[in-house]
Design an enzyme around this catalytic site. Structure first.
Site, short mmCIF file in Angstrom:
data_model
loop_
_atom_site.label_atom_id
_atom_site.label_comp_id
_atom_site.label_asym_id
_atom_site.label_seq_id
_atom_site.Cartn_x
_atom_site.Cartn_y
_atom_site.Cartn_z
N THR A 69 0.84 -1.19 0.00
CA THR A 69 0.00 0.00 0.00
C THR A 69 0.87 1.25 0.00
OG1 THR A 69 -1.86 -1.03 1.10
CG2 THR A 69 -1.67 1.33 1.36
N ARG A 97 -12.50 -8.98 -2.70
CA ARG A 97 -12.07 -8.43 -1.41
C ARG A 97 -11.79 -6.93 -1.57
NH1 ARG A 97 -7.12 -6.90 0.98
NH2 ARG A 97 -7.07 -7.21 3.21
N VAL A 98 -12.27 -6.15 -0.61
CA VAL A 98 -12.07 -4.70 -0.68
C VAL A 98 -10.89 -4.28 0.20
CG1 VAL A 98 -13.13 -2.46 -0.15
CG2 VAL A 98 -14.48 -4.25 -1.25
N GLY A 99 -10.80 -4.78 1.42
CA GLY A 99 -9.71 -4.38 2.32
C GLY A 99 -9.95 -2.99 2.90
N ASP A 100 -8.93 -2.47 3.57
CA ASP A 100 -9.08 -1.19 4.28
C ASP A 100 -8.76 0.02 3.43
OD1 ASP A 100 -6.41 -2.01 4.17
OD2 ASP A 100 -5.85 -0.83 5.92
N GLY A 123 -5.37 -5.33 6.39
CA GLY A 123 -6.60 -4.55 6.25
C GLY A 123 -7.81 -5.22 6.88
#
Ligand code: ASP
Length: 209
Positions: A69, A97-100, A123
């Site tokens: 990231t 999956r989206v994650g943070d 995340g």
């Protein structure tokens, strides 16, 4: 946004993917599906009685070498603050999956009257605590950026003692700091700062909590 469509596959990413297929798609974060995701590749179907394939924490998959990231905080001359993140997510993630990173308050948060924060790490754990929002609110309540970052990490550690994660904070006057959670193979976090008076970016390092 003006970017040309292109294939982002590299020789390295292709070889990591081929290796994963050869290892029968391990590691694999699917649960409650058939065939058995701990030994087999898909296509998968939900086990009877399970509608969703809920991913567990990616703590084992995201470490100091596999996270990617990019989190940024920018403060202009007038003290306007902007933050942003860009991420691959996590290796071998479940499609969808989206994650943070794209979640405001989790991946990053900015308020020009206070400052900004941006996070990286696991995340699936971090997004449950909105650490970037928490860090900015800590600064609003008077904490300096380093303390604000530490408190945001410590708040997660109360519930999840060991996770892979780090956060950077800057206030609207340009002071900055960072904090990270000590995890196996992750004892320090490096980040880069560019500010007036510097001719090149400054590499900063912080010991993890
Ligand atoms: N936070 C990202 C995610 O879990 C991973 C990373 O920081 O590299 O999607």
């Amino acid at each position: 946004m003006g970017f040309a469509c292109e294939d982002l596959t590299t020789n390295r990413s292709l070889s990591i993917y081929s290796g994963w297929l050869e290892q029968h798609c391990q590691p694999n974060f699917r649960t409650n599906v058939t065939p058995d995701p701990s030994t087999c590749c898909g296509p998968y179907k939900p086990l009877k009685g399970f509608k969703n394939d809920k991913p567990p924490s990616l703590q084992k998959a995201v470490d100091v070498h596999s996270h990617d990231t990019i989190g940024m905080i920018a403060v202009d001359k007038q003290g306007n603050v902007a933050t942003g993140t860009s991420t691959n997510g996590a290796s071998h993630k479940i499609p969808g999956r989206v994650g943070d990173s794209p979640i405001i308050g989790a991946g990053s948060y900015a308020d020009s009257s206070v400052g900004g924060a941006a996070a990286t790490g696991d995340g699936d754990t971090m997004m449950r605590f909105l650490p970037s929002y928490q860090a900015v609110e800590n600064m609003r309540m008077g904490a300096d950026p380093t303390t604000a970052c530490r408190k945001a990490i410590a708040r997660i550690q109360k519930h999840v003692p060991v996770f892979f994660g780090a956060i950077i904070c800057a206030n609207h006057t340009g002071s900055y700091g960072a904090a990270c959670c000590k995890a196996p193979g992750f004892s320090q976090f490096h980040y880069t700062v560019f500010k007036p008076g510097l001719s090149q970016p400054l590499l900063e390092v912080v010991d993890c909590l």
